[in-house]
Design a protein around this motif. Structure first.
Motif, PDB file in Angstrom:
ATOM      1  N   GLU A   1     -27.155-105.194  13.378  1.00 16.29           N
ATOM      2  CA  GLU A   1     -27.451-104.402  12.144  1.00 16.29           C
ATOM      3  C   GLU A   1     -28.738-103.573  12.172  1.00 16.29           C
ATOM      4  N   SER A   2     -29.652-103.907  12.908  1.00 16.00           N
ATOM      5  CA  SER A   2     -31.015-103.523  12.595  1.00 16.00           C
ATOM      6  C   SER A   2     -31.491-102.602  13.825  1.00 16.00           C
ATOM      7  N   SER A   3     -30.890-102.948  15.286  1.00 18.95           N
ATOM      8  CA  SER A   3     -31.272-102.176  16.429  1.00 18.95           C
ATOM      9  C   SER A   3     -30.514-101.229  16.582  1.00 18.95           C
ATOM     10  N   GLY A   4     -30.783 -99.785  16.793  1.00 19.34           N
ATOM     11  CA  GLY A   4     -29.967 -98.892  17.001  1.00 19.34           C
ATOM     12  C   GLY A   4     -29.463 -98.966  18.657  1.00 19.34           C
ATOM     13  N   GLN A   5     -30.333 -99.304  19.363  1.00 21.39           N
ATOM     14  CA  GLN A   5     -30.174 -99.569  20.981  1.00 21.39           C
ATOM     15  C   GLN A   5     -28.995-100.509  21.099  1.00 21.39           C
TER      16      GLN A   5
ATOM     17  N   ASN B   1     -27.654-102.456  30.950  1.00 17.04           N
ATOM     18  CA  ASN B   1     -28.322-101.932  29.647  1.00 17.04           C
ATOM     19  C   ASN B   1     -29.909-102.641  29.559  1.00 17.04           C
ATOM     20  N   TRP B   2     -29.945-103.804  29.671  1.00 13.12           N
ATOM     21  CA  TRP B   2     -30.954-104.366  29.315  1.00 13.12           C
ATOM     22  C   TRP B   2     -32.021-104.220  30.309  1.00 13.12           C
ATOM     23  N   SER B   3     -31.743-104.149  31.722  1.00 10.87           N
ATOM     24  CA  SER B   3     -32.614-104.153  32.851  1.00 10.87           C
ATOM     25  C   SER B   3     -33.402-102.839  32.669  1.00 10.87           C
ATOM     26  N   ILE B   4     -32.390-101.706  32.345  1.00  8.05           N
ATOM     27  CA  ILE B   4     -32.902-100.217  32.210  1.00  8.05           C
ATOM     28  C   ILE B   4     -33.724-100.131  31.006  1.00  8.05           C
ATOM     29  N   TYR B   5     -33.233-100.851  29.835  1.00  4.56           N
ATOM     30  CA  TYR B   5     -34.316-100.620  28.766  1.00  4.56           C
ATOM     31  C   TYR B   5     -35.554-101.236  28.763  1.00  4.56           C
TER      32      TYR B   5
ATOM     33  N   GLY C   1     -30.574 -95.231  37.651  1.00  7.55           N
ATOM     34  CA  GLY C   1     -28.708 -95.048  37.777  1.00  7.55           C
ATOM     35  C   GLY C   1     -28.162 -96.203  37.459  1.00  7.55           C
ATOM     36  N   PHE C   2     -27.243 -96.015  36.085  1.00  4.76           N
ATOM     37  CA  PHE C   2     -26.530 -97.038  35.465  1.00  4.76           C
ATOM     38  C   PHE C   2     -25.590 -97.702  36.288  1.00  4.76           C
ATOM     39  N   SER C   3     -24.766 -96.852  36.947  1.00  5.19           N
ATOM     40  CA  SER C   3     -23.487 -97.246  37.713  1.00  5.19           C
ATOM     41  C   SER C   3     -23.645 -98.282  38.450  1.00  5.19           C
ATOM     42  N   ASP C   4     -24.480 -98.520  39.556  1.00  5.18           N
ATOM     43  CA  ASP C   4     -24.779 -99.358  40.438  1.00  5.18           C
ATOM     44  C   ASP C   4     -25.436-100.580  39.811  1.00  5.18           C
TER      45      ASP C   4
END
Length: 855
Positions: A731-735, A527-531, A513-516
């Motif tokens: 410039e290099s990472s799409g994420q 974002n980083w935690s989910i990745y 889950g992203f929202s919480d």
């Protein structure tokens, strides 16, 4: 400045048309709105000019009315403000319809990647085509419709938008004129809160009018590029459904409502089949097919219009009769109309007798309580002190004995749990396994949460060897994401669960889950935690030979995980399982990305294309290096500290309560879900639903969850001398680029000028300044990072669309904040307070609905 081709098309097809049809709309005479259409442009201009001067909303409204002698009385002023709201709500719909009508002209498939073009290019290379075929056979996309209230037009308005879009496409002025009149007189919201079944009926509009056609067409288009069908073993596109099944924190979802929604989905699907069959019957008028056609007529009609006590899965019978008709046509009637038979067979294979899989979701705390109450009937299985044991002790003691305990006689939520578990079995009997085969455990914190739920299934009539259910842990907070690997390893190591997965083709779904996590840790840390969790969980699944699928709980705005979602999936890298893409679509995401055939076709194709392209990354350029991960981890940590520091400010919740509509969101009749868990208690951040949290900041035009802390971390990168590394990462990472671009999109919808009057507030002045300073810092460094001069410069059409929408709703924002300011007065009588509250509530609708292009 010369416009690009896309900008020129947008200007002519959207901007010019909106100006034309809006001028027509403003002249329409609606009930009690004489002069409103004439005054609204003046009011809009007045708001724009006043906001530029940082004038407070209360002064903006007062100075506007000061220009008109007829608006001296408060009642007349309030009445006109409500009429303005009525018009602006419909201007948003008009703009939606115009954008949708121009969609194919403003969105070129080549620009963002067309799967069909990729298929056609591969047709000249047999090895490439074979690789693509294999990828598509392994890949699936699952879109799950949820009723989270980020936009909730009733079906009657959705139908008008659809018809208006088509009329605008063909420049049918007479039809447009009539539809605008209908739009003006059609109510936009419900007088009472919708039930879960009402929500399901509203969302089923999209299933019936969009997905039924698009999913079938797109899968056929792809199959036609190959010789013979390639989706015999699985579906390329699957649909999921949450209304009526998602009971997490929603006491209005019961076993009965789940049953009614399941029946509703079946009825709507069979009406789709019945319409297709009636068209088919008009053509197949030959001898030799009468018995089969009569049986099909009876099947489709009965399931569409007659309630069955215990409906059965009749998918095979339908296909058998259709194939029999086709056989006669081929043998006796020169194969006439067999293509139409194939089309209906194709749809029945896709949707069966269920349409969309009804997911069940409940909070782990509720499930633990149900397990505790259920054990009363099975005292010999587990010791009395079981609940006080450690996780390791519980895992050692849990056994998987089958039993038959009562479904009722417990506390309400426990009774609902046991009754729903039994209902899932009946739903599978009626619609096939896919009718309802997933149970999602919210707030999943330990392996026993999953295994205890399996216990309850085995105590409720399910057999071990026939447990056709997938148990899906949902990890949401930053802390839960950190613990996810430990939880899953314990499950994979458990002998019973290992055998269960083997019976499910060694496939495991994990929901993130992203929202919480945004509410908990801020945008960058979420974002980083989910990745990071995805990388760890993928490695773990590969170690145990498990096929892992991530189910992403993403909302519409970037602060809830939305934005350019397909870019996340296209740039995952090899360390993350990406053979299946599963995500929630909700609110404005549904209407903006899947609200019409054109938009749904385009966006579904993009999502499939993203999954396919990620496997073509031979050089693995999207997998982050150790150095890049260390950099991102450090940035996320700095951002997290900044956000937590803000969240712990004693004014944080008070600011939202006093200067946003947060306290009134519970009165908005667009959702059956309460604004917060523990609805009877004091407001606490941990109980506040993420959607309410983000909505409140959106109404403030500050969008804090979408950017706060990012500026601080970029500033620290400069101070630490690693700015060039951050720029190289962008410039290099799409994420990372997608994270930053979505953050910029969120910031582009912020407007601190609306609340600039708070800068001098004796209580909240320093807090507002803190927010504004972080915004200014983030904006300045984002522009430097991206090498641009304005936010979203790289996406000029979307930037223009957002700017136009913000212009349309600016008067709503001013009216809302005027009403909030007026509520601070001690001299208001009860009637005035009620009117001001109603003004605020009404403005929320239009502001939220206008945000559809953040998805």
């Amino acid at each position: 400045m010369k416009l690009s081709q896309k900008e020129a098309v947008f200007a002519s097809e959207v901007v010019t048309r909106f100006e034309l049809y809006n001028s027509l709309f403003l002249t329409l005479p609606f009930y009690r709105v004489k002069h409103t259409g004439t005054l609204l442009p003046f009011f809009t201009s007045h708001c724009e000019e006043s906001v530029r001067q940082n004038i407070a909303p209360s002064e903006i409204i007062e100075s506007f009315f000061g220009q008109y002698e007829q608006y001296v009385q408060a009642a007349d002023r309030f009445d006109l403000l409500f009429r303005f709201i009525q018009y602006i709500e419909r201007q948003v719909v008009l703009f939606d319809a115009i954008e949708d009508s121009a969609f194919n002209k403003t969105h070129s498939p080549e620009e963002s990647g067309s799967l069909i073009a990729l298929l056609q290019q591969s047709s000249t290379n047999s090895s490439t085509k074979a690789k693509l075929r294999q990828k598509l056979q392994d890949f699936s996309l699952r879109l799950v419709l949820t009723a989270h209230p980020t936009q909730f037009y009733p079906g009657r308005v959705l139908a008008i938008i659809t018809d208006l879009t088509e009329a605008i496409k063909s420049n049918n002025i007479n039809e447009i004129h009539l539809l605008l009149q209908q739009l003006g007189k059609t109510p936009f919201f419900n007088k009472s809160k919708p039930t879960p079944v009402n929500e399901a009926a509203s969302l089923a509009w999209f299933l019936e009018n969009v997905f039924y056609h698009v999913v079938s067409n797109l899968q056929k288009e792809i199959e036609n590029e190959f010789e013979g069908p390639i989706f015999n073993a699985h579906q390329l596109i699957e649909l999921g459904f949450w209304p009526g099944g998602d009971r997490d924190g929603n006491p209005n979802v019961t076993t009965q409502s789940t049953k009614e929604v399941s029946e509703l989905l079946r009825e709507i699907l069979f009406r789709c089949y019945y319409r297709d069959f009636r068209s088919l019957r008009r053509r197949i008028t030959f001898r030799g097919v009468e018995d089969y056609m009569n049986r099909l007529q009876d099947l489709f009609y009965q399931n569409s219009f007659v309630k069955a006590g215990e409906p059965k899965n009749q998918k095979d019978e339908i296909i058998e009769n259709l194939e029999a008709v086709k056989d006669v046509l081929l043998k006796v009637h020169d194969g006439l109309f067999t293509d139409r038979i194939d089309d209906l067979v194709h749809k029945v294979r896709l949707f069966g007798c269920y349409f969309a899989s009804l997911d069940i979701r409940q909070d782990s705390r509720v499930l633990r309580k149900a397990h505790q109450e259920g054990r009363v009937h099975l005292k010999k299985l587990l010791p009395d002190d079981y609940d006080s044991l450690s996780e390791e002790e519980k895992l050692a003691l849990i056994n998987f004995e089958e039993a038959d305990i009562p479904a009722e006689g417990y506390e309400d939520l426990s009774t609902d749990t046991f009754s729903t578990i039994r209902l899932m079995k009946r739903m599978q009997s009626a619609g096939g396994e896919k009718a309802s085969h997933r149970f999602i455990i919210s707030n999943c914190q330990q392996a026993s949460d999953i295994l205890q739920l399996i216990n309850m299934f085995l105590w409720s009539g399910w057999k071990k060897e026939e447990l056709t259910v997938d148990f899906v842990p949902l990890f949401e907070t930053v802390q839960d994401l950190k613990a996810a690997g430990t939880v899953m390893e314990r499950l994979y190591s458990n002998p019973f669960y290992k055998e269960h997965l083997k019976n499910r083709d060694d496939k495991q779904v994990i929901m993130l889950g992203f929202s919480d996590s945004t509410k908990d840790g801020g945008y960058l840390m979420a974002n980083w935690s989910i990745y990071k969790a995805k990388v760890e969980l993928t490695a773990l699944a590969r170690k145990y030979g498990i096929q892992l699928a991530f189910f992403d709980g993403r909302g519409g705005p970037p602060a809830r995980g939305g934005g350019k979602t397909h870019r996340f999936y296209a740039t995952m890298g090899k360390e993350i399982a990406n053979d299946q893409i599963q995500l929630t679509i909700q609110g404005q995401t549904i209407s903006s990305q899947y609200g019409s055939f054109d938009t749904a076709h385009f966006n579904i194709e993009q999502m499939i294309n993203a999954g396919v392209l990620s496997s073509y990354d031979e050089n693995d350029k999207n997998t982050l290096t150790t150095k890049q991960k260390d950099l991102l981890a450090s940035m996320a940590d700095t951002s997290h500290k900044a956000f937590v520091s803000l969240r712990e400010d004693p004014l944080f919740l008070k600011y939202l309560e006093e200067h946003s509509p947060l306290k009134l969101l519970s009165q908005i009749n667009i959702s059956s879900r309460p604004v917060k868990r523990n609805s009877g208690g004091e407001l606490k951040l941990e109980d506040l639903r993420a959607i309410s949290f983000v909505t409140a900041w959106t109404q403030l035009k500050q969008n804090i969850p979408g950017f706060y802390g990012v500026g601080s971390t970029l500033k620290k990168a400069k101070e630490d001398g690693i700015w060039d590394d951050v720029k190289a990462l962008y410039e290099s990472s799409g994420q990372f680029k997608t994270m930053m671009d979505n953050c910029i999109m969120s910031m582009s919808k912020a407007d601190f000028r609306v609340t600039a009057y708070l800068e001098s507030d004796p209580v909240f002045g320093p807090f507002w300044t803190r927010l504004k300073n972080e915004y200014d810092l983030t904006r300045r460094l984002m522009l430097e990072l991206t090498g641009t001069t304005v936010l979203m410069e790289q996406y000029p059409v979307e930037r223009r669309s957002i700017a136009l929408r913000e212009k349309i709703i600016l008067p709503l924002v001013i009216i809302q904040h005027y009403a909030l300011q007026q509520l601070e007065s001690k001299n208001n009588d009860e009637e005035t307070v009620n009117i001001l509250n109603k003004l605020i509530i009404r403005t929320v609708y239009g502001i939220v609905n206008a945000g559809r292009n953040v998805a």
